[in-house]
Write a protein that holds these residues in place. Structure first.
Motif, PDB file in Angstrom:
ATOM      1  N   MET A  47       0.818  -1.219   0.000  1.00  0.00           N
ATOM      2  CA  MET A  47       0.000   0.000   0.000  1.00  0.00           C
ATOM      3  C   MET A  47       0.847   1.263   0.000  1.00  0.00           C
ATOM      4  SD  MET A  47      -3.010  -0.560   2.739  1.00  0.00           S
ATOM      5  CE  MET A  47      -4.317  -1.722   2.452  1.00  0.00           C
ATOM      6  N   SER A  48       0.339   2.261  -0.697  1.00  0.00           N
ATOM      7  CA  SER A  48       0.948   3.593  -0.637  1.00  0.00           C
ATOM      8  C   SER A  48       0.488   4.261   0.661  1.00  0.00           C
ATOM      9  CB  SER A  48       0.491   4.419  -1.837  1.00  0.00           C
ATOM     10  OG  SER A  48      -0.912   4.635  -1.769  1.00  0.00           O
ATOM     11  N   GLU A  50      -1.034   7.089   1.097  1.00  0.00           N
ATOM     12  CA  GLU A  50      -2.402   7.607   0.988  1.00  0.00           C
ATOM     13  C   GLU A  50      -3.432   6.479   1.014  1.00  0.00           C
ATOM     14  OE1 GLU A  50      -0.566   7.562  -3.181  1.00  0.00           O
ATOM     15  OE2 GLU A  50       0.064   8.179  -1.183  1.00  0.00           O
ATOM     16  N   GLN A  51      -3.084   5.353   0.457  1.00  0.00           N
ATOM     17  CA  GLN A  51      -3.972   4.190   0.479  1.00  0.00           C
ATOM     18  C   GLN A  51      -4.112   3.678   1.911  1.00  0.00           C
ATOM     19  OE1 GLN A  51      -2.517   1.312  -2.272  1.00  0.00           O
ATOM     20  NE2 GLN A  51      -4.152  -0.147  -1.898  1.00  0.00           N
ATOM     21  N   VAL A  57      -6.865   7.532  -4.028  1.00  0.00           N
ATOM     22  CA  VAL A  57      -5.672   7.025  -4.704  1.00  0.00           C
ATOM     23  C   VAL A  57      -5.719   7.377  -6.182  1.00  0.00           C
ATOM     24  CG1 VAL A  57      -5.358   5.141  -3.060  1.00  0.00           C
ATOM     25  CG2 VAL A  57      -6.699   4.754  -5.130  1.00  0.00           C
ATOM     26  N   ARG A  60      -0.266   7.280  -9.047  1.00  0.00           N
ATOM     27  CA  ARG A  60       0.957   7.369  -8.240  1.00  0.00           C
ATOM     28  C   ARG A  60       0.942   6.380  -7.082  1.00  0.00           C
ATOM     29  NH1 ARG A  60       0.663  13.728  -7.670  1.00  0.00           N
ATOM     30  NH2 ARG A  60      -1.482  13.043  -7.430  1.00  0.00           N
ATOM     31  N   SER A  61      -0.252   5.957  -6.649  1.00  0.00           N
ATOM     32  CA  SER A  61      -0.333   4.897  -5.640  1.00  0.00           C
ATOM     33  C   SER A  61       0.169   3.578  -6.216  1.00  0.00           C
ATOM     34  CB  SER A  61      -1.776   4.728  -5.147  1.00  0.00           C
ATOM     35  OG  SER A  61      -2.191   5.877  -4.457  1.00  0.00           O
ATOM     36  N   ASP A  62      -0.173   3.316  -7.460  1.00  0.00           N
ATOM     37  CA  ASP A  62       0.309   2.106  -8.124  1.00  0.00           C
ATOM     38  C   ASP A  62       1.812   2.186  -8.379  1.00  0.00           C
ATOM     39  OD1 ASP A  62      -2.191   0.966  -8.070  1.00  0.00           O
ATOM     40  OD2 ASP A  62      -2.676   1.478 -10.135  1.00  0.00           O
ATOM     41  N   PHE A  64       3.917   3.640  -6.382  1.00  0.00           N
ATOM     42  CA  PHE A  64       4.473   3.294  -5.073  1.00  0.00           C
ATOM     43  C   PHE A  64       4.502   1.773  -4.925  1.00  0.00           C
ATOM     44  CE2 PHE A  64       4.376   2.269  -0.607  1.00  0.00           C
ATOM     45  CZ  PHE A  64       5.211   3.197  -0.014  1.00  0.00           C
ATOM     46  N   SER A  65       3.395   1.118  -5.245  1.00  0.00           N
ATOM     47  CA  SER A  65       3.321  -0.341  -5.125  1.00  0.00           C
ATOM     48  C   SER A  65       4.340  -1.019  -6.025  1.00  0.00           C
ATOM     49  CB  SER A  65       1.906  -0.829  -5.449  1.00  0.00           C
ATOM     50  OG  SER A  65       0.977  -0.273  -4.538  1.00  0.00           O
ATOM     51  N   ARG A 123       3.085  11.896  -2.259  1.00  0.00           N
ATOM     52  CA  ARG A 123       2.625  11.560  -3.608  1.00  0.00           C
ATOM     53  C   ARG A 123       3.210  12.493  -4.665  1.00  0.00           C
ATOM     54  NH1 ARG A 123      -3.653  10.540  -4.364  1.00  0.00           N
ATOM     55  NH2 ARG A 123      -3.532  11.379  -2.291  1.00  0.00           N
TER      56      ARG A 123
END
Length: 187
Positions: A47-48, A50-51, A57, A60-62, A64-65, A123
């Protein structure tokens, strides 16, 4: 075997295709493409921040993952660890991952920096698109290929005095070539 990486069940990036709305948009069984504020979804270790906070999300969350996956492939361990899911979330939110060079001394500092940027807590400090990260990874690979080729050329000409003599080979090395360290081939 075909040279392509396949990621399955990965990411919460927003759906790009519109689907037909059910007759009753408030039905309990309706498909939700977005999470509600405060709702946490995903695999904790990837998880990021923010997630993990239950915030909105985006791509940018993906990223991070993906940074977590790349870190894990190279270091052979996760960047954020803990005994429980709550401990892992706390690490994601508060701790910086150990630099990759501490796990693998041969990791180029630039690669460590690229992955650190993908794993940024903020992010806005991450790559805004996967294309940016891909571009920088390709640039690094090109530089490493050139350095590798120059090193081979230097070794083949050392002591012979003949600069036109080259080591045998089939041209530029493949990223899957056994001459690359195992951590690089995994990427």
């Amino acid at each position: 075997p075909d040279g392509y990486v396949k990621l399955l069940d990965f990411g919460l990036a927003k759906l790009t295709e519109k689907t037909a709305e059910p007759v009753d948009p408030e039905a309990a069984t309706r498909l939700k493409a977005n999470t509600d504020p405060g709702m946490i979804m995903g695999t904790v270790r990837y998880m990021s921040p923010e997630q993990a906070r239950g915030q909105q999300v985006d791509a940018r969350s993906d990223i991070f993952s993906l940074g977590v996956v790349l870190y894990e492939m190279i270091a052979q361990r996760l960047p954020f660890e803990g005994e429980t899911a709550s401990d892992v979330i706390a690490a994601i939110l508060r701790q910086a991952p150990t630099p990759l060079v501490r796990h693998r001394a041969e990791v180029p500092v630039e690669l460590d920096g690229l992955i650190a940027r993908a794993l940024s807590k903020e992010r806005a400090e991450r790559y805004s698109t996967i294309s940016q990260l891909g571009f920088e990874l390709r640039q690094l690979k090109t530089r490493l290929d050139v350095e590798h080729a120059l090193g081979e050329l230097s070794q083949s000409t050392r002591g012979s005095g003949n600069l036109s003599r080259r080591s045998s080979g089939s041209g530029s090395p493949s990223p899957w070539d056994s001459r690359y360290p195992a951590w690089f081939r995994r990427c």
